[in-house]
Design a protein around this motif. Sequence first.
Motif, PDB file in Angstrom:
ATOM      1  N   TRP A  73       0.833  -1.198   0.000  1.00 44.16           N
ATOM      2  CA  TRP A  73       0.000   0.000   0.000  1.00 44.16           C
ATOM      3  C   TRP A  73       0.870   1.250   0.000  1.00 44.16           C
ATOM      4  N   ARG A  74       0.351   2.303  -0.581  1.00 39.54           N
ATOM      5  CA  ARG A  74       1.069   3.577  -0.634  1.00 39.54           C
ATOM      6  C   ARG A  74       1.148   4.227   0.743  1.00 39.54           C
ATOM      7  N   ARG A  75       0.181   3.942   1.572  1.00 37.02           N
ATOM      8  CA  ARG A  75       0.147   4.501   2.923  1.00 37.02           C
ATOM      9  C   ARG A  75      -0.474   3.490   3.869  1.00 37.02           C
ATOM     10  N   SER A  76      -0.300   3.712   5.154  1.00 43.07           N
ATOM     11  CA  SER A  76      -0.933   2.855   6.161  1.00 43.07           C
ATOM     12  C   SER A  76      -2.426   3.162   6.208  1.00 43.07           C
ATOM     13  N   TRP A  77      -3.185   2.188   6.700  1.00 45.53           N
ATOM     14  CA  TRP A  77      -4.633   2.357   6.786  1.00 45.53           C
ATOM     15  C   TRP A  77      -5.016   3.114   8.050  1.00 45.53           C
ATOM     16  N   PHE A  78      -6.022   3.987   7.922  1.00 52.45           N
ATOM     17  CA  PHE A  78      -6.590   4.648   9.088  1.00 52.45           C
ATOM     18  C   PHE A  78      -7.430   3.631   9.853  1.00 52.45           C
ATOM     19  N   ASP A  79      -7.649   3.873  11.119  1.00 45.58           N
ATOM     20  CA  ASP A  79      -8.452   2.943  11.927  1.00 45.58           C
ATOM     21  C   ASP A  79      -9.837   2.721  11.332  1.00 45.58           C
ATOM     22  N   TRP A  80     -10.451   3.786  10.850  1.00 43.18           N
ATOM     23  CA  TRP A  80     -11.800   3.670  10.326  1.00 43.18           C
ATOM     24  C   TRP A  80     -11.861   2.904   8.998  1.00 43.18           C
TER      25      TRP A  80
END
Length: 142
Positions: free
Chosen positions: A72-79
């Motif tokens: 992934w290009r970025r980490s996932w947000f909690d939501w």
Amino acid sequence: MCGREHDRWFDGIVEWKIGDGKNTSLLEDAWCGDESLKYVFARMFLNSEQKHEVVGNLRALENESGNEIFFWRRSWFDWERDMVVEFERLLEGVAIRRQVEDCWCWVEDSSSMYMVRSTYTVLYNLRFDTIEVDILKKFVAK
């Protein structure tokens, strides 16, 4: 999908079967349901570094490394985590058959092979259903 809603007779008589996954784009092809996963999981598609990866390659990576198979290009947000879990659950049920190529199957015949006779039957029935609908519309209009 082929054409407008009432012209989509072909979509109902063929289906894509996953074999080795080498000809099926994980995110761009509609291989798991009626829509491609890039629309069902749009946020994941935008965040993916593997937009054009095929199903077969991802399974091979998983088997070799035993580690994370998505990048992934970025980490996932909690939501967003519920969406990621749903995506992963969907893929858990995918059965790869290494000795078989991905292919279109003809739903209208028990052998899954294309037959001119079954095509004729489908088109004849479609034509017949349309004529009935036109007659009913004329009857109701009066």
